[in-house]
Scaffold this motif. Sequence first.
Motif, PDB file in Angstrom:
ATOM      1  N   TYR A  80      80.026 -16.202  37.646  1.00 49.01           N
ATOM      2  CA  TYR A  80      80.561 -16.649  38.928  1.00 49.01           C
ATOM      3  C   TYR A  80      81.315 -15.549  39.659  1.00 49.01           C
ATOM      4  O   TYR A  80      81.955 -15.811  40.679  1.00 49.01           O
ATOM      5  N   VAL A  91      84.101 -13.990  39.242  1.00 56.52           N
ATOM      6  CA  VAL A  91      85.497 -14.243  39.585  1.00 56.52           C
ATOM      7  C   VAL A  91      86.455 -13.202  39.001  1.00 56.52           C
ATOM      8  O   VAL A  91      87.629 -13.205  39.338  1.00 56.52           O
ATOM      9  N   ILE A  92      85.952 -12.317  38.132  1.00 53.77           N
ATOM     10  CA  ILE A  92      86.843 -11.316  37.543  1.00 53.77           C
ATOM     11  C   ILE A  92      86.731 -10.036  38.350  1.00 53.77           C
ATOM     12  O   ILE A  92      85.639  -9.643  38.743  1.00 53.77           O
ATOM     13  N   HIS A  98      81.800 -17.510  29.407  1.00 54.92           N
ATOM     14  CA  HIS A  98      80.865 -16.395  29.231  1.00 54.92           C
ATOM     15  C   HIS A  98      81.628 -15.074  29.134  1.00 54.92           C
ATOM     16  O   HIS A  98      81.188 -14.137  28.494  1.00 54.92           O
ATOM     17  N   CYS A  99      82.771 -15.023  29.828  1.00 64.79           N
ATOM     18  CA  CYS A  99      83.534 -13.781  29.890  1.00 64.79           C
ATOM     19  C   CYS A  99      84.037 -13.353  28.511  1.00 64.79           C
ATOM     20  O   CYS A  99      84.302 -12.198  28.265  1.00 64.79           O
ATOM     21  N   CYS A 136      80.696 -12.719  33.513  1.00 71.41           N
ATOM     22  CA  CYS A 136      81.039 -13.961  34.223  1.00 71.41           C
ATOM     23  C   CYS A 136      79.987 -14.223  35.293  1.00 71.41           C
ATOM     24  O   CYS A 136      79.809 -13.413  36.194  1.00 71.41           O
ATOM     25  N   LYS A 168      92.089 -11.982  36.378  1.00 71.69           N
ATOM     26  CA  LYS A 168      91.524 -13.288  36.709  1.00 71.69           C
ATOM     27  C   LYS A 168      92.578 -14.375  36.743  1.00 71.69           C
ATOM     28  O   LYS A 168      93.708 -14.167  36.296  1.00 71.69           O
ATOM     29  N   CYS A 228      88.214 -18.635  39.136  1.00 76.28           N
ATOM     30  CA  CYS A 228      87.782 -19.018  37.785  1.00 76.28           C
ATOM     31  C   CYS A 228      87.679 -20.532  37.626  1.00 76.28           C
ATOM     32  O   CYS A 228      88.513 -21.277  38.110  1.00 76.28           O
ATOM     33  N   ARG A 229      86.635 -20.971  36.914  1.00 70.86           N
ATOM     34  CA  ARG A 229      86.467 -22.406  36.647  1.00 70.86           C
ATOM     35  C   ARG A 229      86.906 -22.767  35.243  1.00 70.86           C
ATOM     36  O   ARG A 229      86.705 -23.884  34.804  1.00 70.86           O
ATOM     37  N   HIS A 230      87.387 -21.819  34.502  1.00 70.61           N
ATOM     38  CA  HIS A 230      87.855 -22.082  33.147  1.00 70.61           C
ATOM     39  C   HIS A 230      86.784 -22.816  32.358  1.00 70.61           C
ATOM     40  O   HIS A 230      86.971 -23.941  31.895  1.00 70.61           O
ATOM     41  N   CYS A 231      85.640 -22.126  32.259  1.00 73.76           N
ATOM     42  CA  CYS A 231      84.455 -22.713  31.648  1.00 73.76           C
ATOM     43  C   CYS A 231      84.755 -23.285  30.275  1.00 73.76           C
ATOM     44  O   CYS A 231      85.571 -22.751  29.521  1.00 73.76           O
TER      45      CYS A 231
HETATM   46  S1  SF4 Z   1      86.026 -15.849  34.183  1.00 74.12           S
HETATM   47 FE1  SF4 Z   1      83.995 -16.648  34.672  1.00 74.12          FE
HETATM   48  S2  SF4 Z   1      83.052 -17.040  32.669  1.00 74.12           S
HETATM   49 FE2  SF4 Z   1      85.241 -16.778  32.303  1.00 74.12          FE
HETATM   50  S3  SF4 Z   1      86.025 -18.869  32.336  1.00 74.12           S
HETATM   51 FE3  SF4 Z   1      86.250 -18.065  34.412  1.00 74.12          FE
HETATM   52  S4  SF4 Z   1      84.405 -18.703  35.505  1.00 74.12           S
HETATM   53 FE4  SF4 Z   1      84.015 -18.951  33.296  1.00 74.12          FE
END
Ligand code: SF4
Lengths: 843, 301
Positions: free
Chosen positions: A751, A753-754, A715-716, A749, A802, A708-711
């Motif tokens: 990316y 990552v989930i 989007h999640c 998401c 995640k 996760c990039r902690h957007c």
């Molecule tokens: S799970 Fe995906 S969309 Fe949600 S913060 Fe992390 S990288 Fe971003």
Amino acid sequence: MTAYRIAIVGSGPAGLSAAAHAARLGLSHVLIEKTDHLSDTIYKYQKGKHVMATPSQLVLRSPLDFEAGKREVVLGTWNDQTAAAGVNVKHHAEVKSIVGTGPAIDGSVMKIVTRKRDGSSETRELQRHAPPYRLTLTNGEEIIADTVILAIGTQGNPNLMTCPGGNLPHVQYQLDDPTEYTDEHIFVIGGGDAGIENALGLCADPAQNNSVTLVNRSADFATAKDANVKALLAARDAGRISIMTETTTKAIEPGFITLDTRDGEVRARCDRIIARMGSAPPRGFVEGCGIEFASSDRLAFPKLSATFESTAPGIYVVGALAGYPLIKHCMNQGHDVVEFINGNLDLKPADEPILEAKFAGLPGGRSVADWLEYLRSNVSILQGMSALQMREFMLDSSVKRYAAGDVVFERNAPGSSLFGIADGQVLVEVNPTDPGITVPINAGTIFGEVGLISGRRRGATIRAGSDCILVEISRNAALKLMSQVPSAAREITRITTERSLLQIFKSGLAPADLVDVIAQAKVESIRAGQAIIKEGEAGDDIFIIRSGSMVVEKSIGGKPVFLSYVPAGSFVGEMAVIDGSLRSATVRAAVKSDVIRLAGESFRALLAAKPQLLDKLRGEMANRTRLNNYIESKKDSFSGVVDMYTGVANFLVDQGVGEATDVLLIDEKLCVGCDNCEKACADTHDGLSRLDREAGRTYAHLHVPTSCRHCEHPHCMADCPPNAIHRGPTGEVYIDDTCIGCGNCQRNCPYGVIRMDKVPPKKPWLLSWFLFGNGPGPGEPSHKWAKKADPAYAEKAKKAIKCDMCSGQDGGPACVRACPTGAAIRVSPEQFLSVALMGREGQ
Amino acid sequence: MASTAPTRKAMTGKAVTRAPRDTAHEGFLGHRRGRWAKVAGTISIVALLAYLLTDATPRPNGGTWLGYTLGSIGAGMIVWLSLLGVRKRVIGSKPFSLKGWTSAHVYLGLSLIVIGTLHTGFQLGWNVHTLAWALMMIVILSGLWGISLYATLPEKLSANRGEVTQQQMLEAVRTLDRQLDLAAQPLGADDAALVRMSLEECRIAGSLGQRLSGNYHRDGNARALAAIGDKVMAAMRSGRADERLQQIQFLLERKEAALAQARRHIAMKARLELWLYVHVPVTIALLAALFAHVLSVFLYW
Ligand code: SF4
Ligand SMILES: Cc1cc2nc3c(=O)[nH]c(=O)nc-3n(C[C@H](O)[C@H](O)[C@H](O)COP(=O)(O)OP(=O)(O)OC[C@H]3O[C@@H](n4cnc5c(N)ncnc54)[C@H](O)[C@@H]3O)c2cc1C
Ligand code: HEM
Ligand code: SF4
Ligand code: SF4
């Protein structure tokens, strides 16, 4: 034709519950369902899915039973109880229009705006008629009813083939069992995930001997998941499938299909067409019934009264379509709406106790309804809301009393919620070094909006100036508010513009100084990659980056060279205002961003009046010029290093790092592949690793693993029915234990990552593994071991898993701590994408 | 969306500061600008100076006061160095940096060459004391071997795999196997037998001998490819190119390439671990010998 008292459209949990209650009350009714089974949305869940019954504190009022359990059990119970209750169900009945048959209602004309692909829009007027309503089915049948309960959910209808022959019987919109077809020429239309998965399913077994072609309108498969696209291309390379891109369907006839390709028309043999072109939300149909939506926003829901009545008198809307996606809410509303229709207007909603608890700690001893009205009338942005909207809004928000002097939040604390002042006054500590200097914000307005818009940290500490009552509005509730109440959206935008100017430029500015600048300010939405400033062009507007981020580039020796990364909350373009020169560099959006454009002219006037501000900007400009010169000088002597720097920066930006706040990077010149990072993550997180080290993209040995990039704007979070995804106090995006395992976040998401998985049983102590080989050892245990160690494991529900940035762990990210070589680091993009990167790449 | 806001981590009104973390992009050898190299260097120089400047009678050995001091430090360090194996596996939530530990491990481990050797006073012989010293040197040398691998292999490992994961490499071979199987259906018995050789007598990692030598000429796929290649050539020469065989040859070539990539990957990963199969068991032997050494010194005293 006899008129029913109630026609219920849609047999999901909301409609079903309404019908069962109507049956119990002995009201004449009909339940209209387009498929051949009840509750299609739940019917389509994956086999064996564990259905969750959240929120647990909410009592169930429906005549039907519902508790957490397997999909089959839930549906089985409802089928039995619906039959036993004597519900009058009409299957295979799709309602296509609902019109009043009574006299035209004076002054009740609805404007319906349809937007087209090319951006133009068309407005149509609809005169509403009084009940009873005539419901027309797609097969032409008609039903008359005094009142209508619309409970059709939000799944919508698949987009249909519009070309000639699109209605032939061999055109289908769903594929239940791909092994059903053999020796056929099949065309799958649509290159999204659904189309690709169907196409792959049809050609998976060569023994079926199908000849499968996938047709896609555009040249690439931008909307599909990476793994699906890879599998599709592999299947093509293996000769199992043909792909036609930049192709559309022109005509369909029995046995043949005609396609429009880039190289002209092609007619081919075709026995079956599977069209997977996405689905249209039900909004068009709903508006056609005379039901108005709160705004044109994609997220908007119908306008409803406290009794769920829409703007078309006698048509009620409940369930997911009304904005309540959880099954329990849907069922309760089904019950309540029938009570309301039956005349019981005193019924208190089932969420009353939850709201009571929210207001319990406050002084004044008001009832829930009084409190809601109090907040609505005292906080300006809430004024456009209906009583029902206020209820729903409050479920996601909280209200608290602060004594004079209490800290509401501190500078640099992450937080994305918005606060409204219902009573009292708060003080903003504008100078971090001297808490004594404050600016007041008065009752009725809001604060904390910067975190909401940009997702970045709080800019100042805020204290209660007097005893006050504050509503804290979660990010989701705020977004919903903005989409439901246009006036609230405008007000929030105005305030954010003013405040972000004050915050960025500081320099003793007061709101009064900014009136002209703000009057001419414009909020603009910028596509990823689009430039707001172009090198060498004239222009003197200043841009404030409200959300998203930008990269600054300069062309040196004919090649664009990366200069710097500019996160949200910063400004660009000041040089031209100060010295009137041409733009010295190009600034383009790293991700979709919002900017505030300040007209150069009005800004120059402000600078003339405020010499301090001019000094500040001059300082900033000197810094940037120094950086540019440094990189330019490097470019002369070490051109390879600068190219590498630009390459790495562009790679990271392409990987979406521009919207990240915290990203895991692995230097593959150091990584020995020990996977200690993954093991550490699993060992500190319920035995499940939240990162996949090997997967992900790599450039010049810099690897962005799947984690996760902690957007900035996750989007999640967009579509989580129980609202289980939050941003925590240290900036992490985490999922709490109300997750119902629906998988929406995983799909949303970008990316990947989930993942959906279940928590394995506890492992035996490490020492007993070390000495006696008990248990699976460090890291994530295998499913096999978990199954053996815990007989109940197989039945456990899968939930979304995640990275939580290891929040709450004193040592910070375990993956980083546990890397023996220093290959793994977790950083914010602005930390990483600095000139220091050039020094490192130079080594 | 109607659910109650969760109580966990509700805003408290206080800025919760993020746990401090190491964001420096530097490898373990350069950790904190070589802090541990400096520490270890200083320890070694001090030990060397002390050894040279003190006048030990009758001659320097483990029995002098300096010998005892160096011995105690050395033994303590060996035990501490061994604990890296534990530190690596017990993660917990408390702050520590395995990179820092590894950095200290490497440099302090190297300083043991000086400390341990000076401790012996260069009195080596066939006894348990010298055994301990020799084992220590083996561990240290294997450590140096490990460092040289850690310094050179990751880059090659990364270049070889590109963006492909190990799982995908194995999957690629399996996919090609399926395609080969399919393409072999219409072939005659002789040719089909060659394809089966690739399918049945080919192991990705290969035998131990193949793995060590890196020579896979006798592997099923290589033999099948050679034989099919000959047949394709023969057919071409006689002017009757056989398309089906050419397709098989193409698939076998792709499989050979996929195998080569997977094998390089596995070989490099194995080498990155192989040295630990010396380092760790000898460490255990060393700990035993060290115990015996200390015990015997006290017994004979
Ligand atoms: S799970 Fe995906 S969309 Fe949600 S913060 Fe992390 S990288 Fe971003
Ligand atoms: C994968 C997934 C997992 C989920 N898991 C959970 C969970 O575990 N717990 C939970 O609480 N929620 C869960 N949800 C959310 C929940 O399923 C939905 O929000 C809920 O089903 C909505 O109920 P509804 O009655 O409003 O509409 P729906 O259940 O969507 O039902 C609408 C019905 O109307 C019919 N219909 C539509 N248009 C017409 C028409 N024109 N004429 C006639 N009939 C029509 C449809 O066929 C359908 O049967 C999940 C959602 C998904 C997608
Ligand atoms: C007597 C001295 C030493 C002892 C007792 C010792 C012991 C150990 C032990 C027990 C491990 C843990 C292995 C594992 O569990 O995976 C280890 C790892 C390691 N050692 Fe040593 N060691 C010594 C000296 C050295 C030296 C001198 C070097 C380098 C020059 C070195 C380099 C390493 C490295 C690189 C690792 C691997 C770290 C990792 O990947 O986790 N060691 N050592
Ligand atoms: S930060 Fe923590 S939760 Fe996130 S990937 Fe690393 S170890 Fe796992
Ligand atoms: S812990 Fe470090 S060296 Fe080991 S696999 Fe992870 S990133 Fe690579």
